[in-house]
Design a protein around this motif. Structure first.
Motif, mmCIF file in Angstrom:
data_model
loop_
_atom_site.group_PDB
_atom_site.id
_atom_site.type_symbol
_atom_site.label_atom_id
_atom_site.label_comp_id
_atom_site.label_asym_id
_atom_site.label_seq_id
_atom_site.Cartn_x
_atom_site.Cartn_y
_atom_site.Cartn_z
ATOM 1 N N ASP A 61 0.835 -1.193 0.000
ATOM 2 C CA ASP A 61 0.000 0.000 0.000
ATOM 3 C C ASP A 61 0.870 1.244 0.000
ATOM 4 O OD1 ASP A 61 -1.952 1.874 0.231
ATOM 5 O OD2 ASP A 61 -3.070 0.788 1.741
ATOM 6 N N VAL A 110 -0.584 4.698 1.236
ATOM 7 C CA VAL A 110 -0.671 4.926 2.671
ATOM 8 C C VAL A 110 0.465 5.814 3.141
ATOM 9 C CG1 VAL A 110 -0.405 3.765 4.903
ATOM 10 C CG2 VAL A 110 -1.919 2.821 3.165
ATOM 11 N N ARG A 116 -0.998 -4.007 3.404
ATOM 12 C CA ARG A 116 -2.319 -4.165 4.009
ATOM 13 C C ARG A 116 -2.898 -5.473 3.513
ATOM 14 N NH1 ARG A 116 -6.189 0.732 3.504
ATOM 15 N NH2 ARG A 116 -5.437 0.500 1.394
ATOM 16 N N GLY A 145 -7.769 -6.070 5.721
ATOM 17 C CA GLY A 145 -7.617 -4.704 6.192
ATOM 18 C C GLY A 145 -6.601 -4.517 7.312
ATOM 19 N N ARG A 146 -5.940 -5.576 7.710
ATOM 20 C CA ARG A 146 -4.916 -5.484 8.759
ATOM 21 C C ARG A 146 -3.607 -4.999 8.138
ATOM 22 N NH1 ARG A 146 -4.622 -6.631 13.841
ATOM 23 N NH2 ARG A 146 -2.725 -7.436 14.784
ATOM 24 N N PHE A 147 -2.859 -4.211 8.893
ATOM 25 C CA PHE A 147 -1.601 -3.654 8.397
ATOM 26 C C PHE A 147 -0.413 -4.461 8.886
ATOM 27 C CE2 PHE A 147 -4.578 -0.203 8.063
ATOM 28 C CZ PHE A 147 -4.240 0.371 6.855
ATOM 29 N N ASP A 205 2.710 -6.350 12.933
ATOM 30 C CA ASP A 205 1.367 -6.130 12.402
ATOM 31 C C ASP A 205 0.542 -5.350 13.406
ATOM 32 O OD1 ASP A 205 1.308 -8.434 14.129
ATOM 33 O OD2 ASP A 205 -0.698 -8.847 13.375
ATOM 34 N N ASP A 207 -4.341 -0.833 12.798
ATOM 35 C CA ASP A 207 -4.413 0.420 12.042
ATOM 36 C C ASP A 207 -3.003 1.003 11.872
ATOM 37 O OD1 ASP A 207 -3.758 2.037 14.386
ATOM 38 O OD2 ASP A 207 -5.846 1.804 15.015
ATOM 39 N N LEU A 208 -2.927 2.050 11.090
ATOM 40 C CA LEU A 208 -1.618 2.633 10.785
ATOM 41 C C LEU A 208 -0.929 3.259 11.988
ATOM 42 C CD1 LEU A 208 -2.116 4.238 7.278
ATOM 43 C CD2 LEU A 208 -0.576 2.387 7.912
#
Length: 78
Positions: free
Chosen positions: A4, A7, A21, A25-27, A49, A52-53
């Motif tokens: 991503d 981002v 990502r 939807g996990r980073f 991991d 969110d960011l």
């Protein structure tokens, strides 16, 4: 899992880390170069991991902080 790059455009960038990502939807972030063995032995992880960011950036910063606290002289003991 997708890389991503959009981002990082408006958020802090951690040089040497690749942010991805997952389809869920996990980073995730992985360090492009492994930490020296002494840094890993001190507890640093090459891949982290988060949900969110913000939490991902905190996880990356924590790993880099472990690396900074590890004396450079120990880095040579691979």
């Amino acid at each position: 899992m997708t890389h991503d790059r959009t981002v990082a455009a408006d958020r802090p960038v951690f040089a040497g880390w690749r942010i991805m990502r997952s389809d869920a939807g996990r980073f995730w972030a992985t360090r492009e170069q492994p930490f020296p063995r002494a840094v890993e032995d001190a507890g640093a992880h090459r891949t982290v991991d988060a949900d969110d960011l913000v939490k991902l950036c905190q996880a990356i910063a924590e790993q880099e902080s472990i690396a900074e606290r590890t004396r450079p002289s120990l880095w040579m003991a691979r």
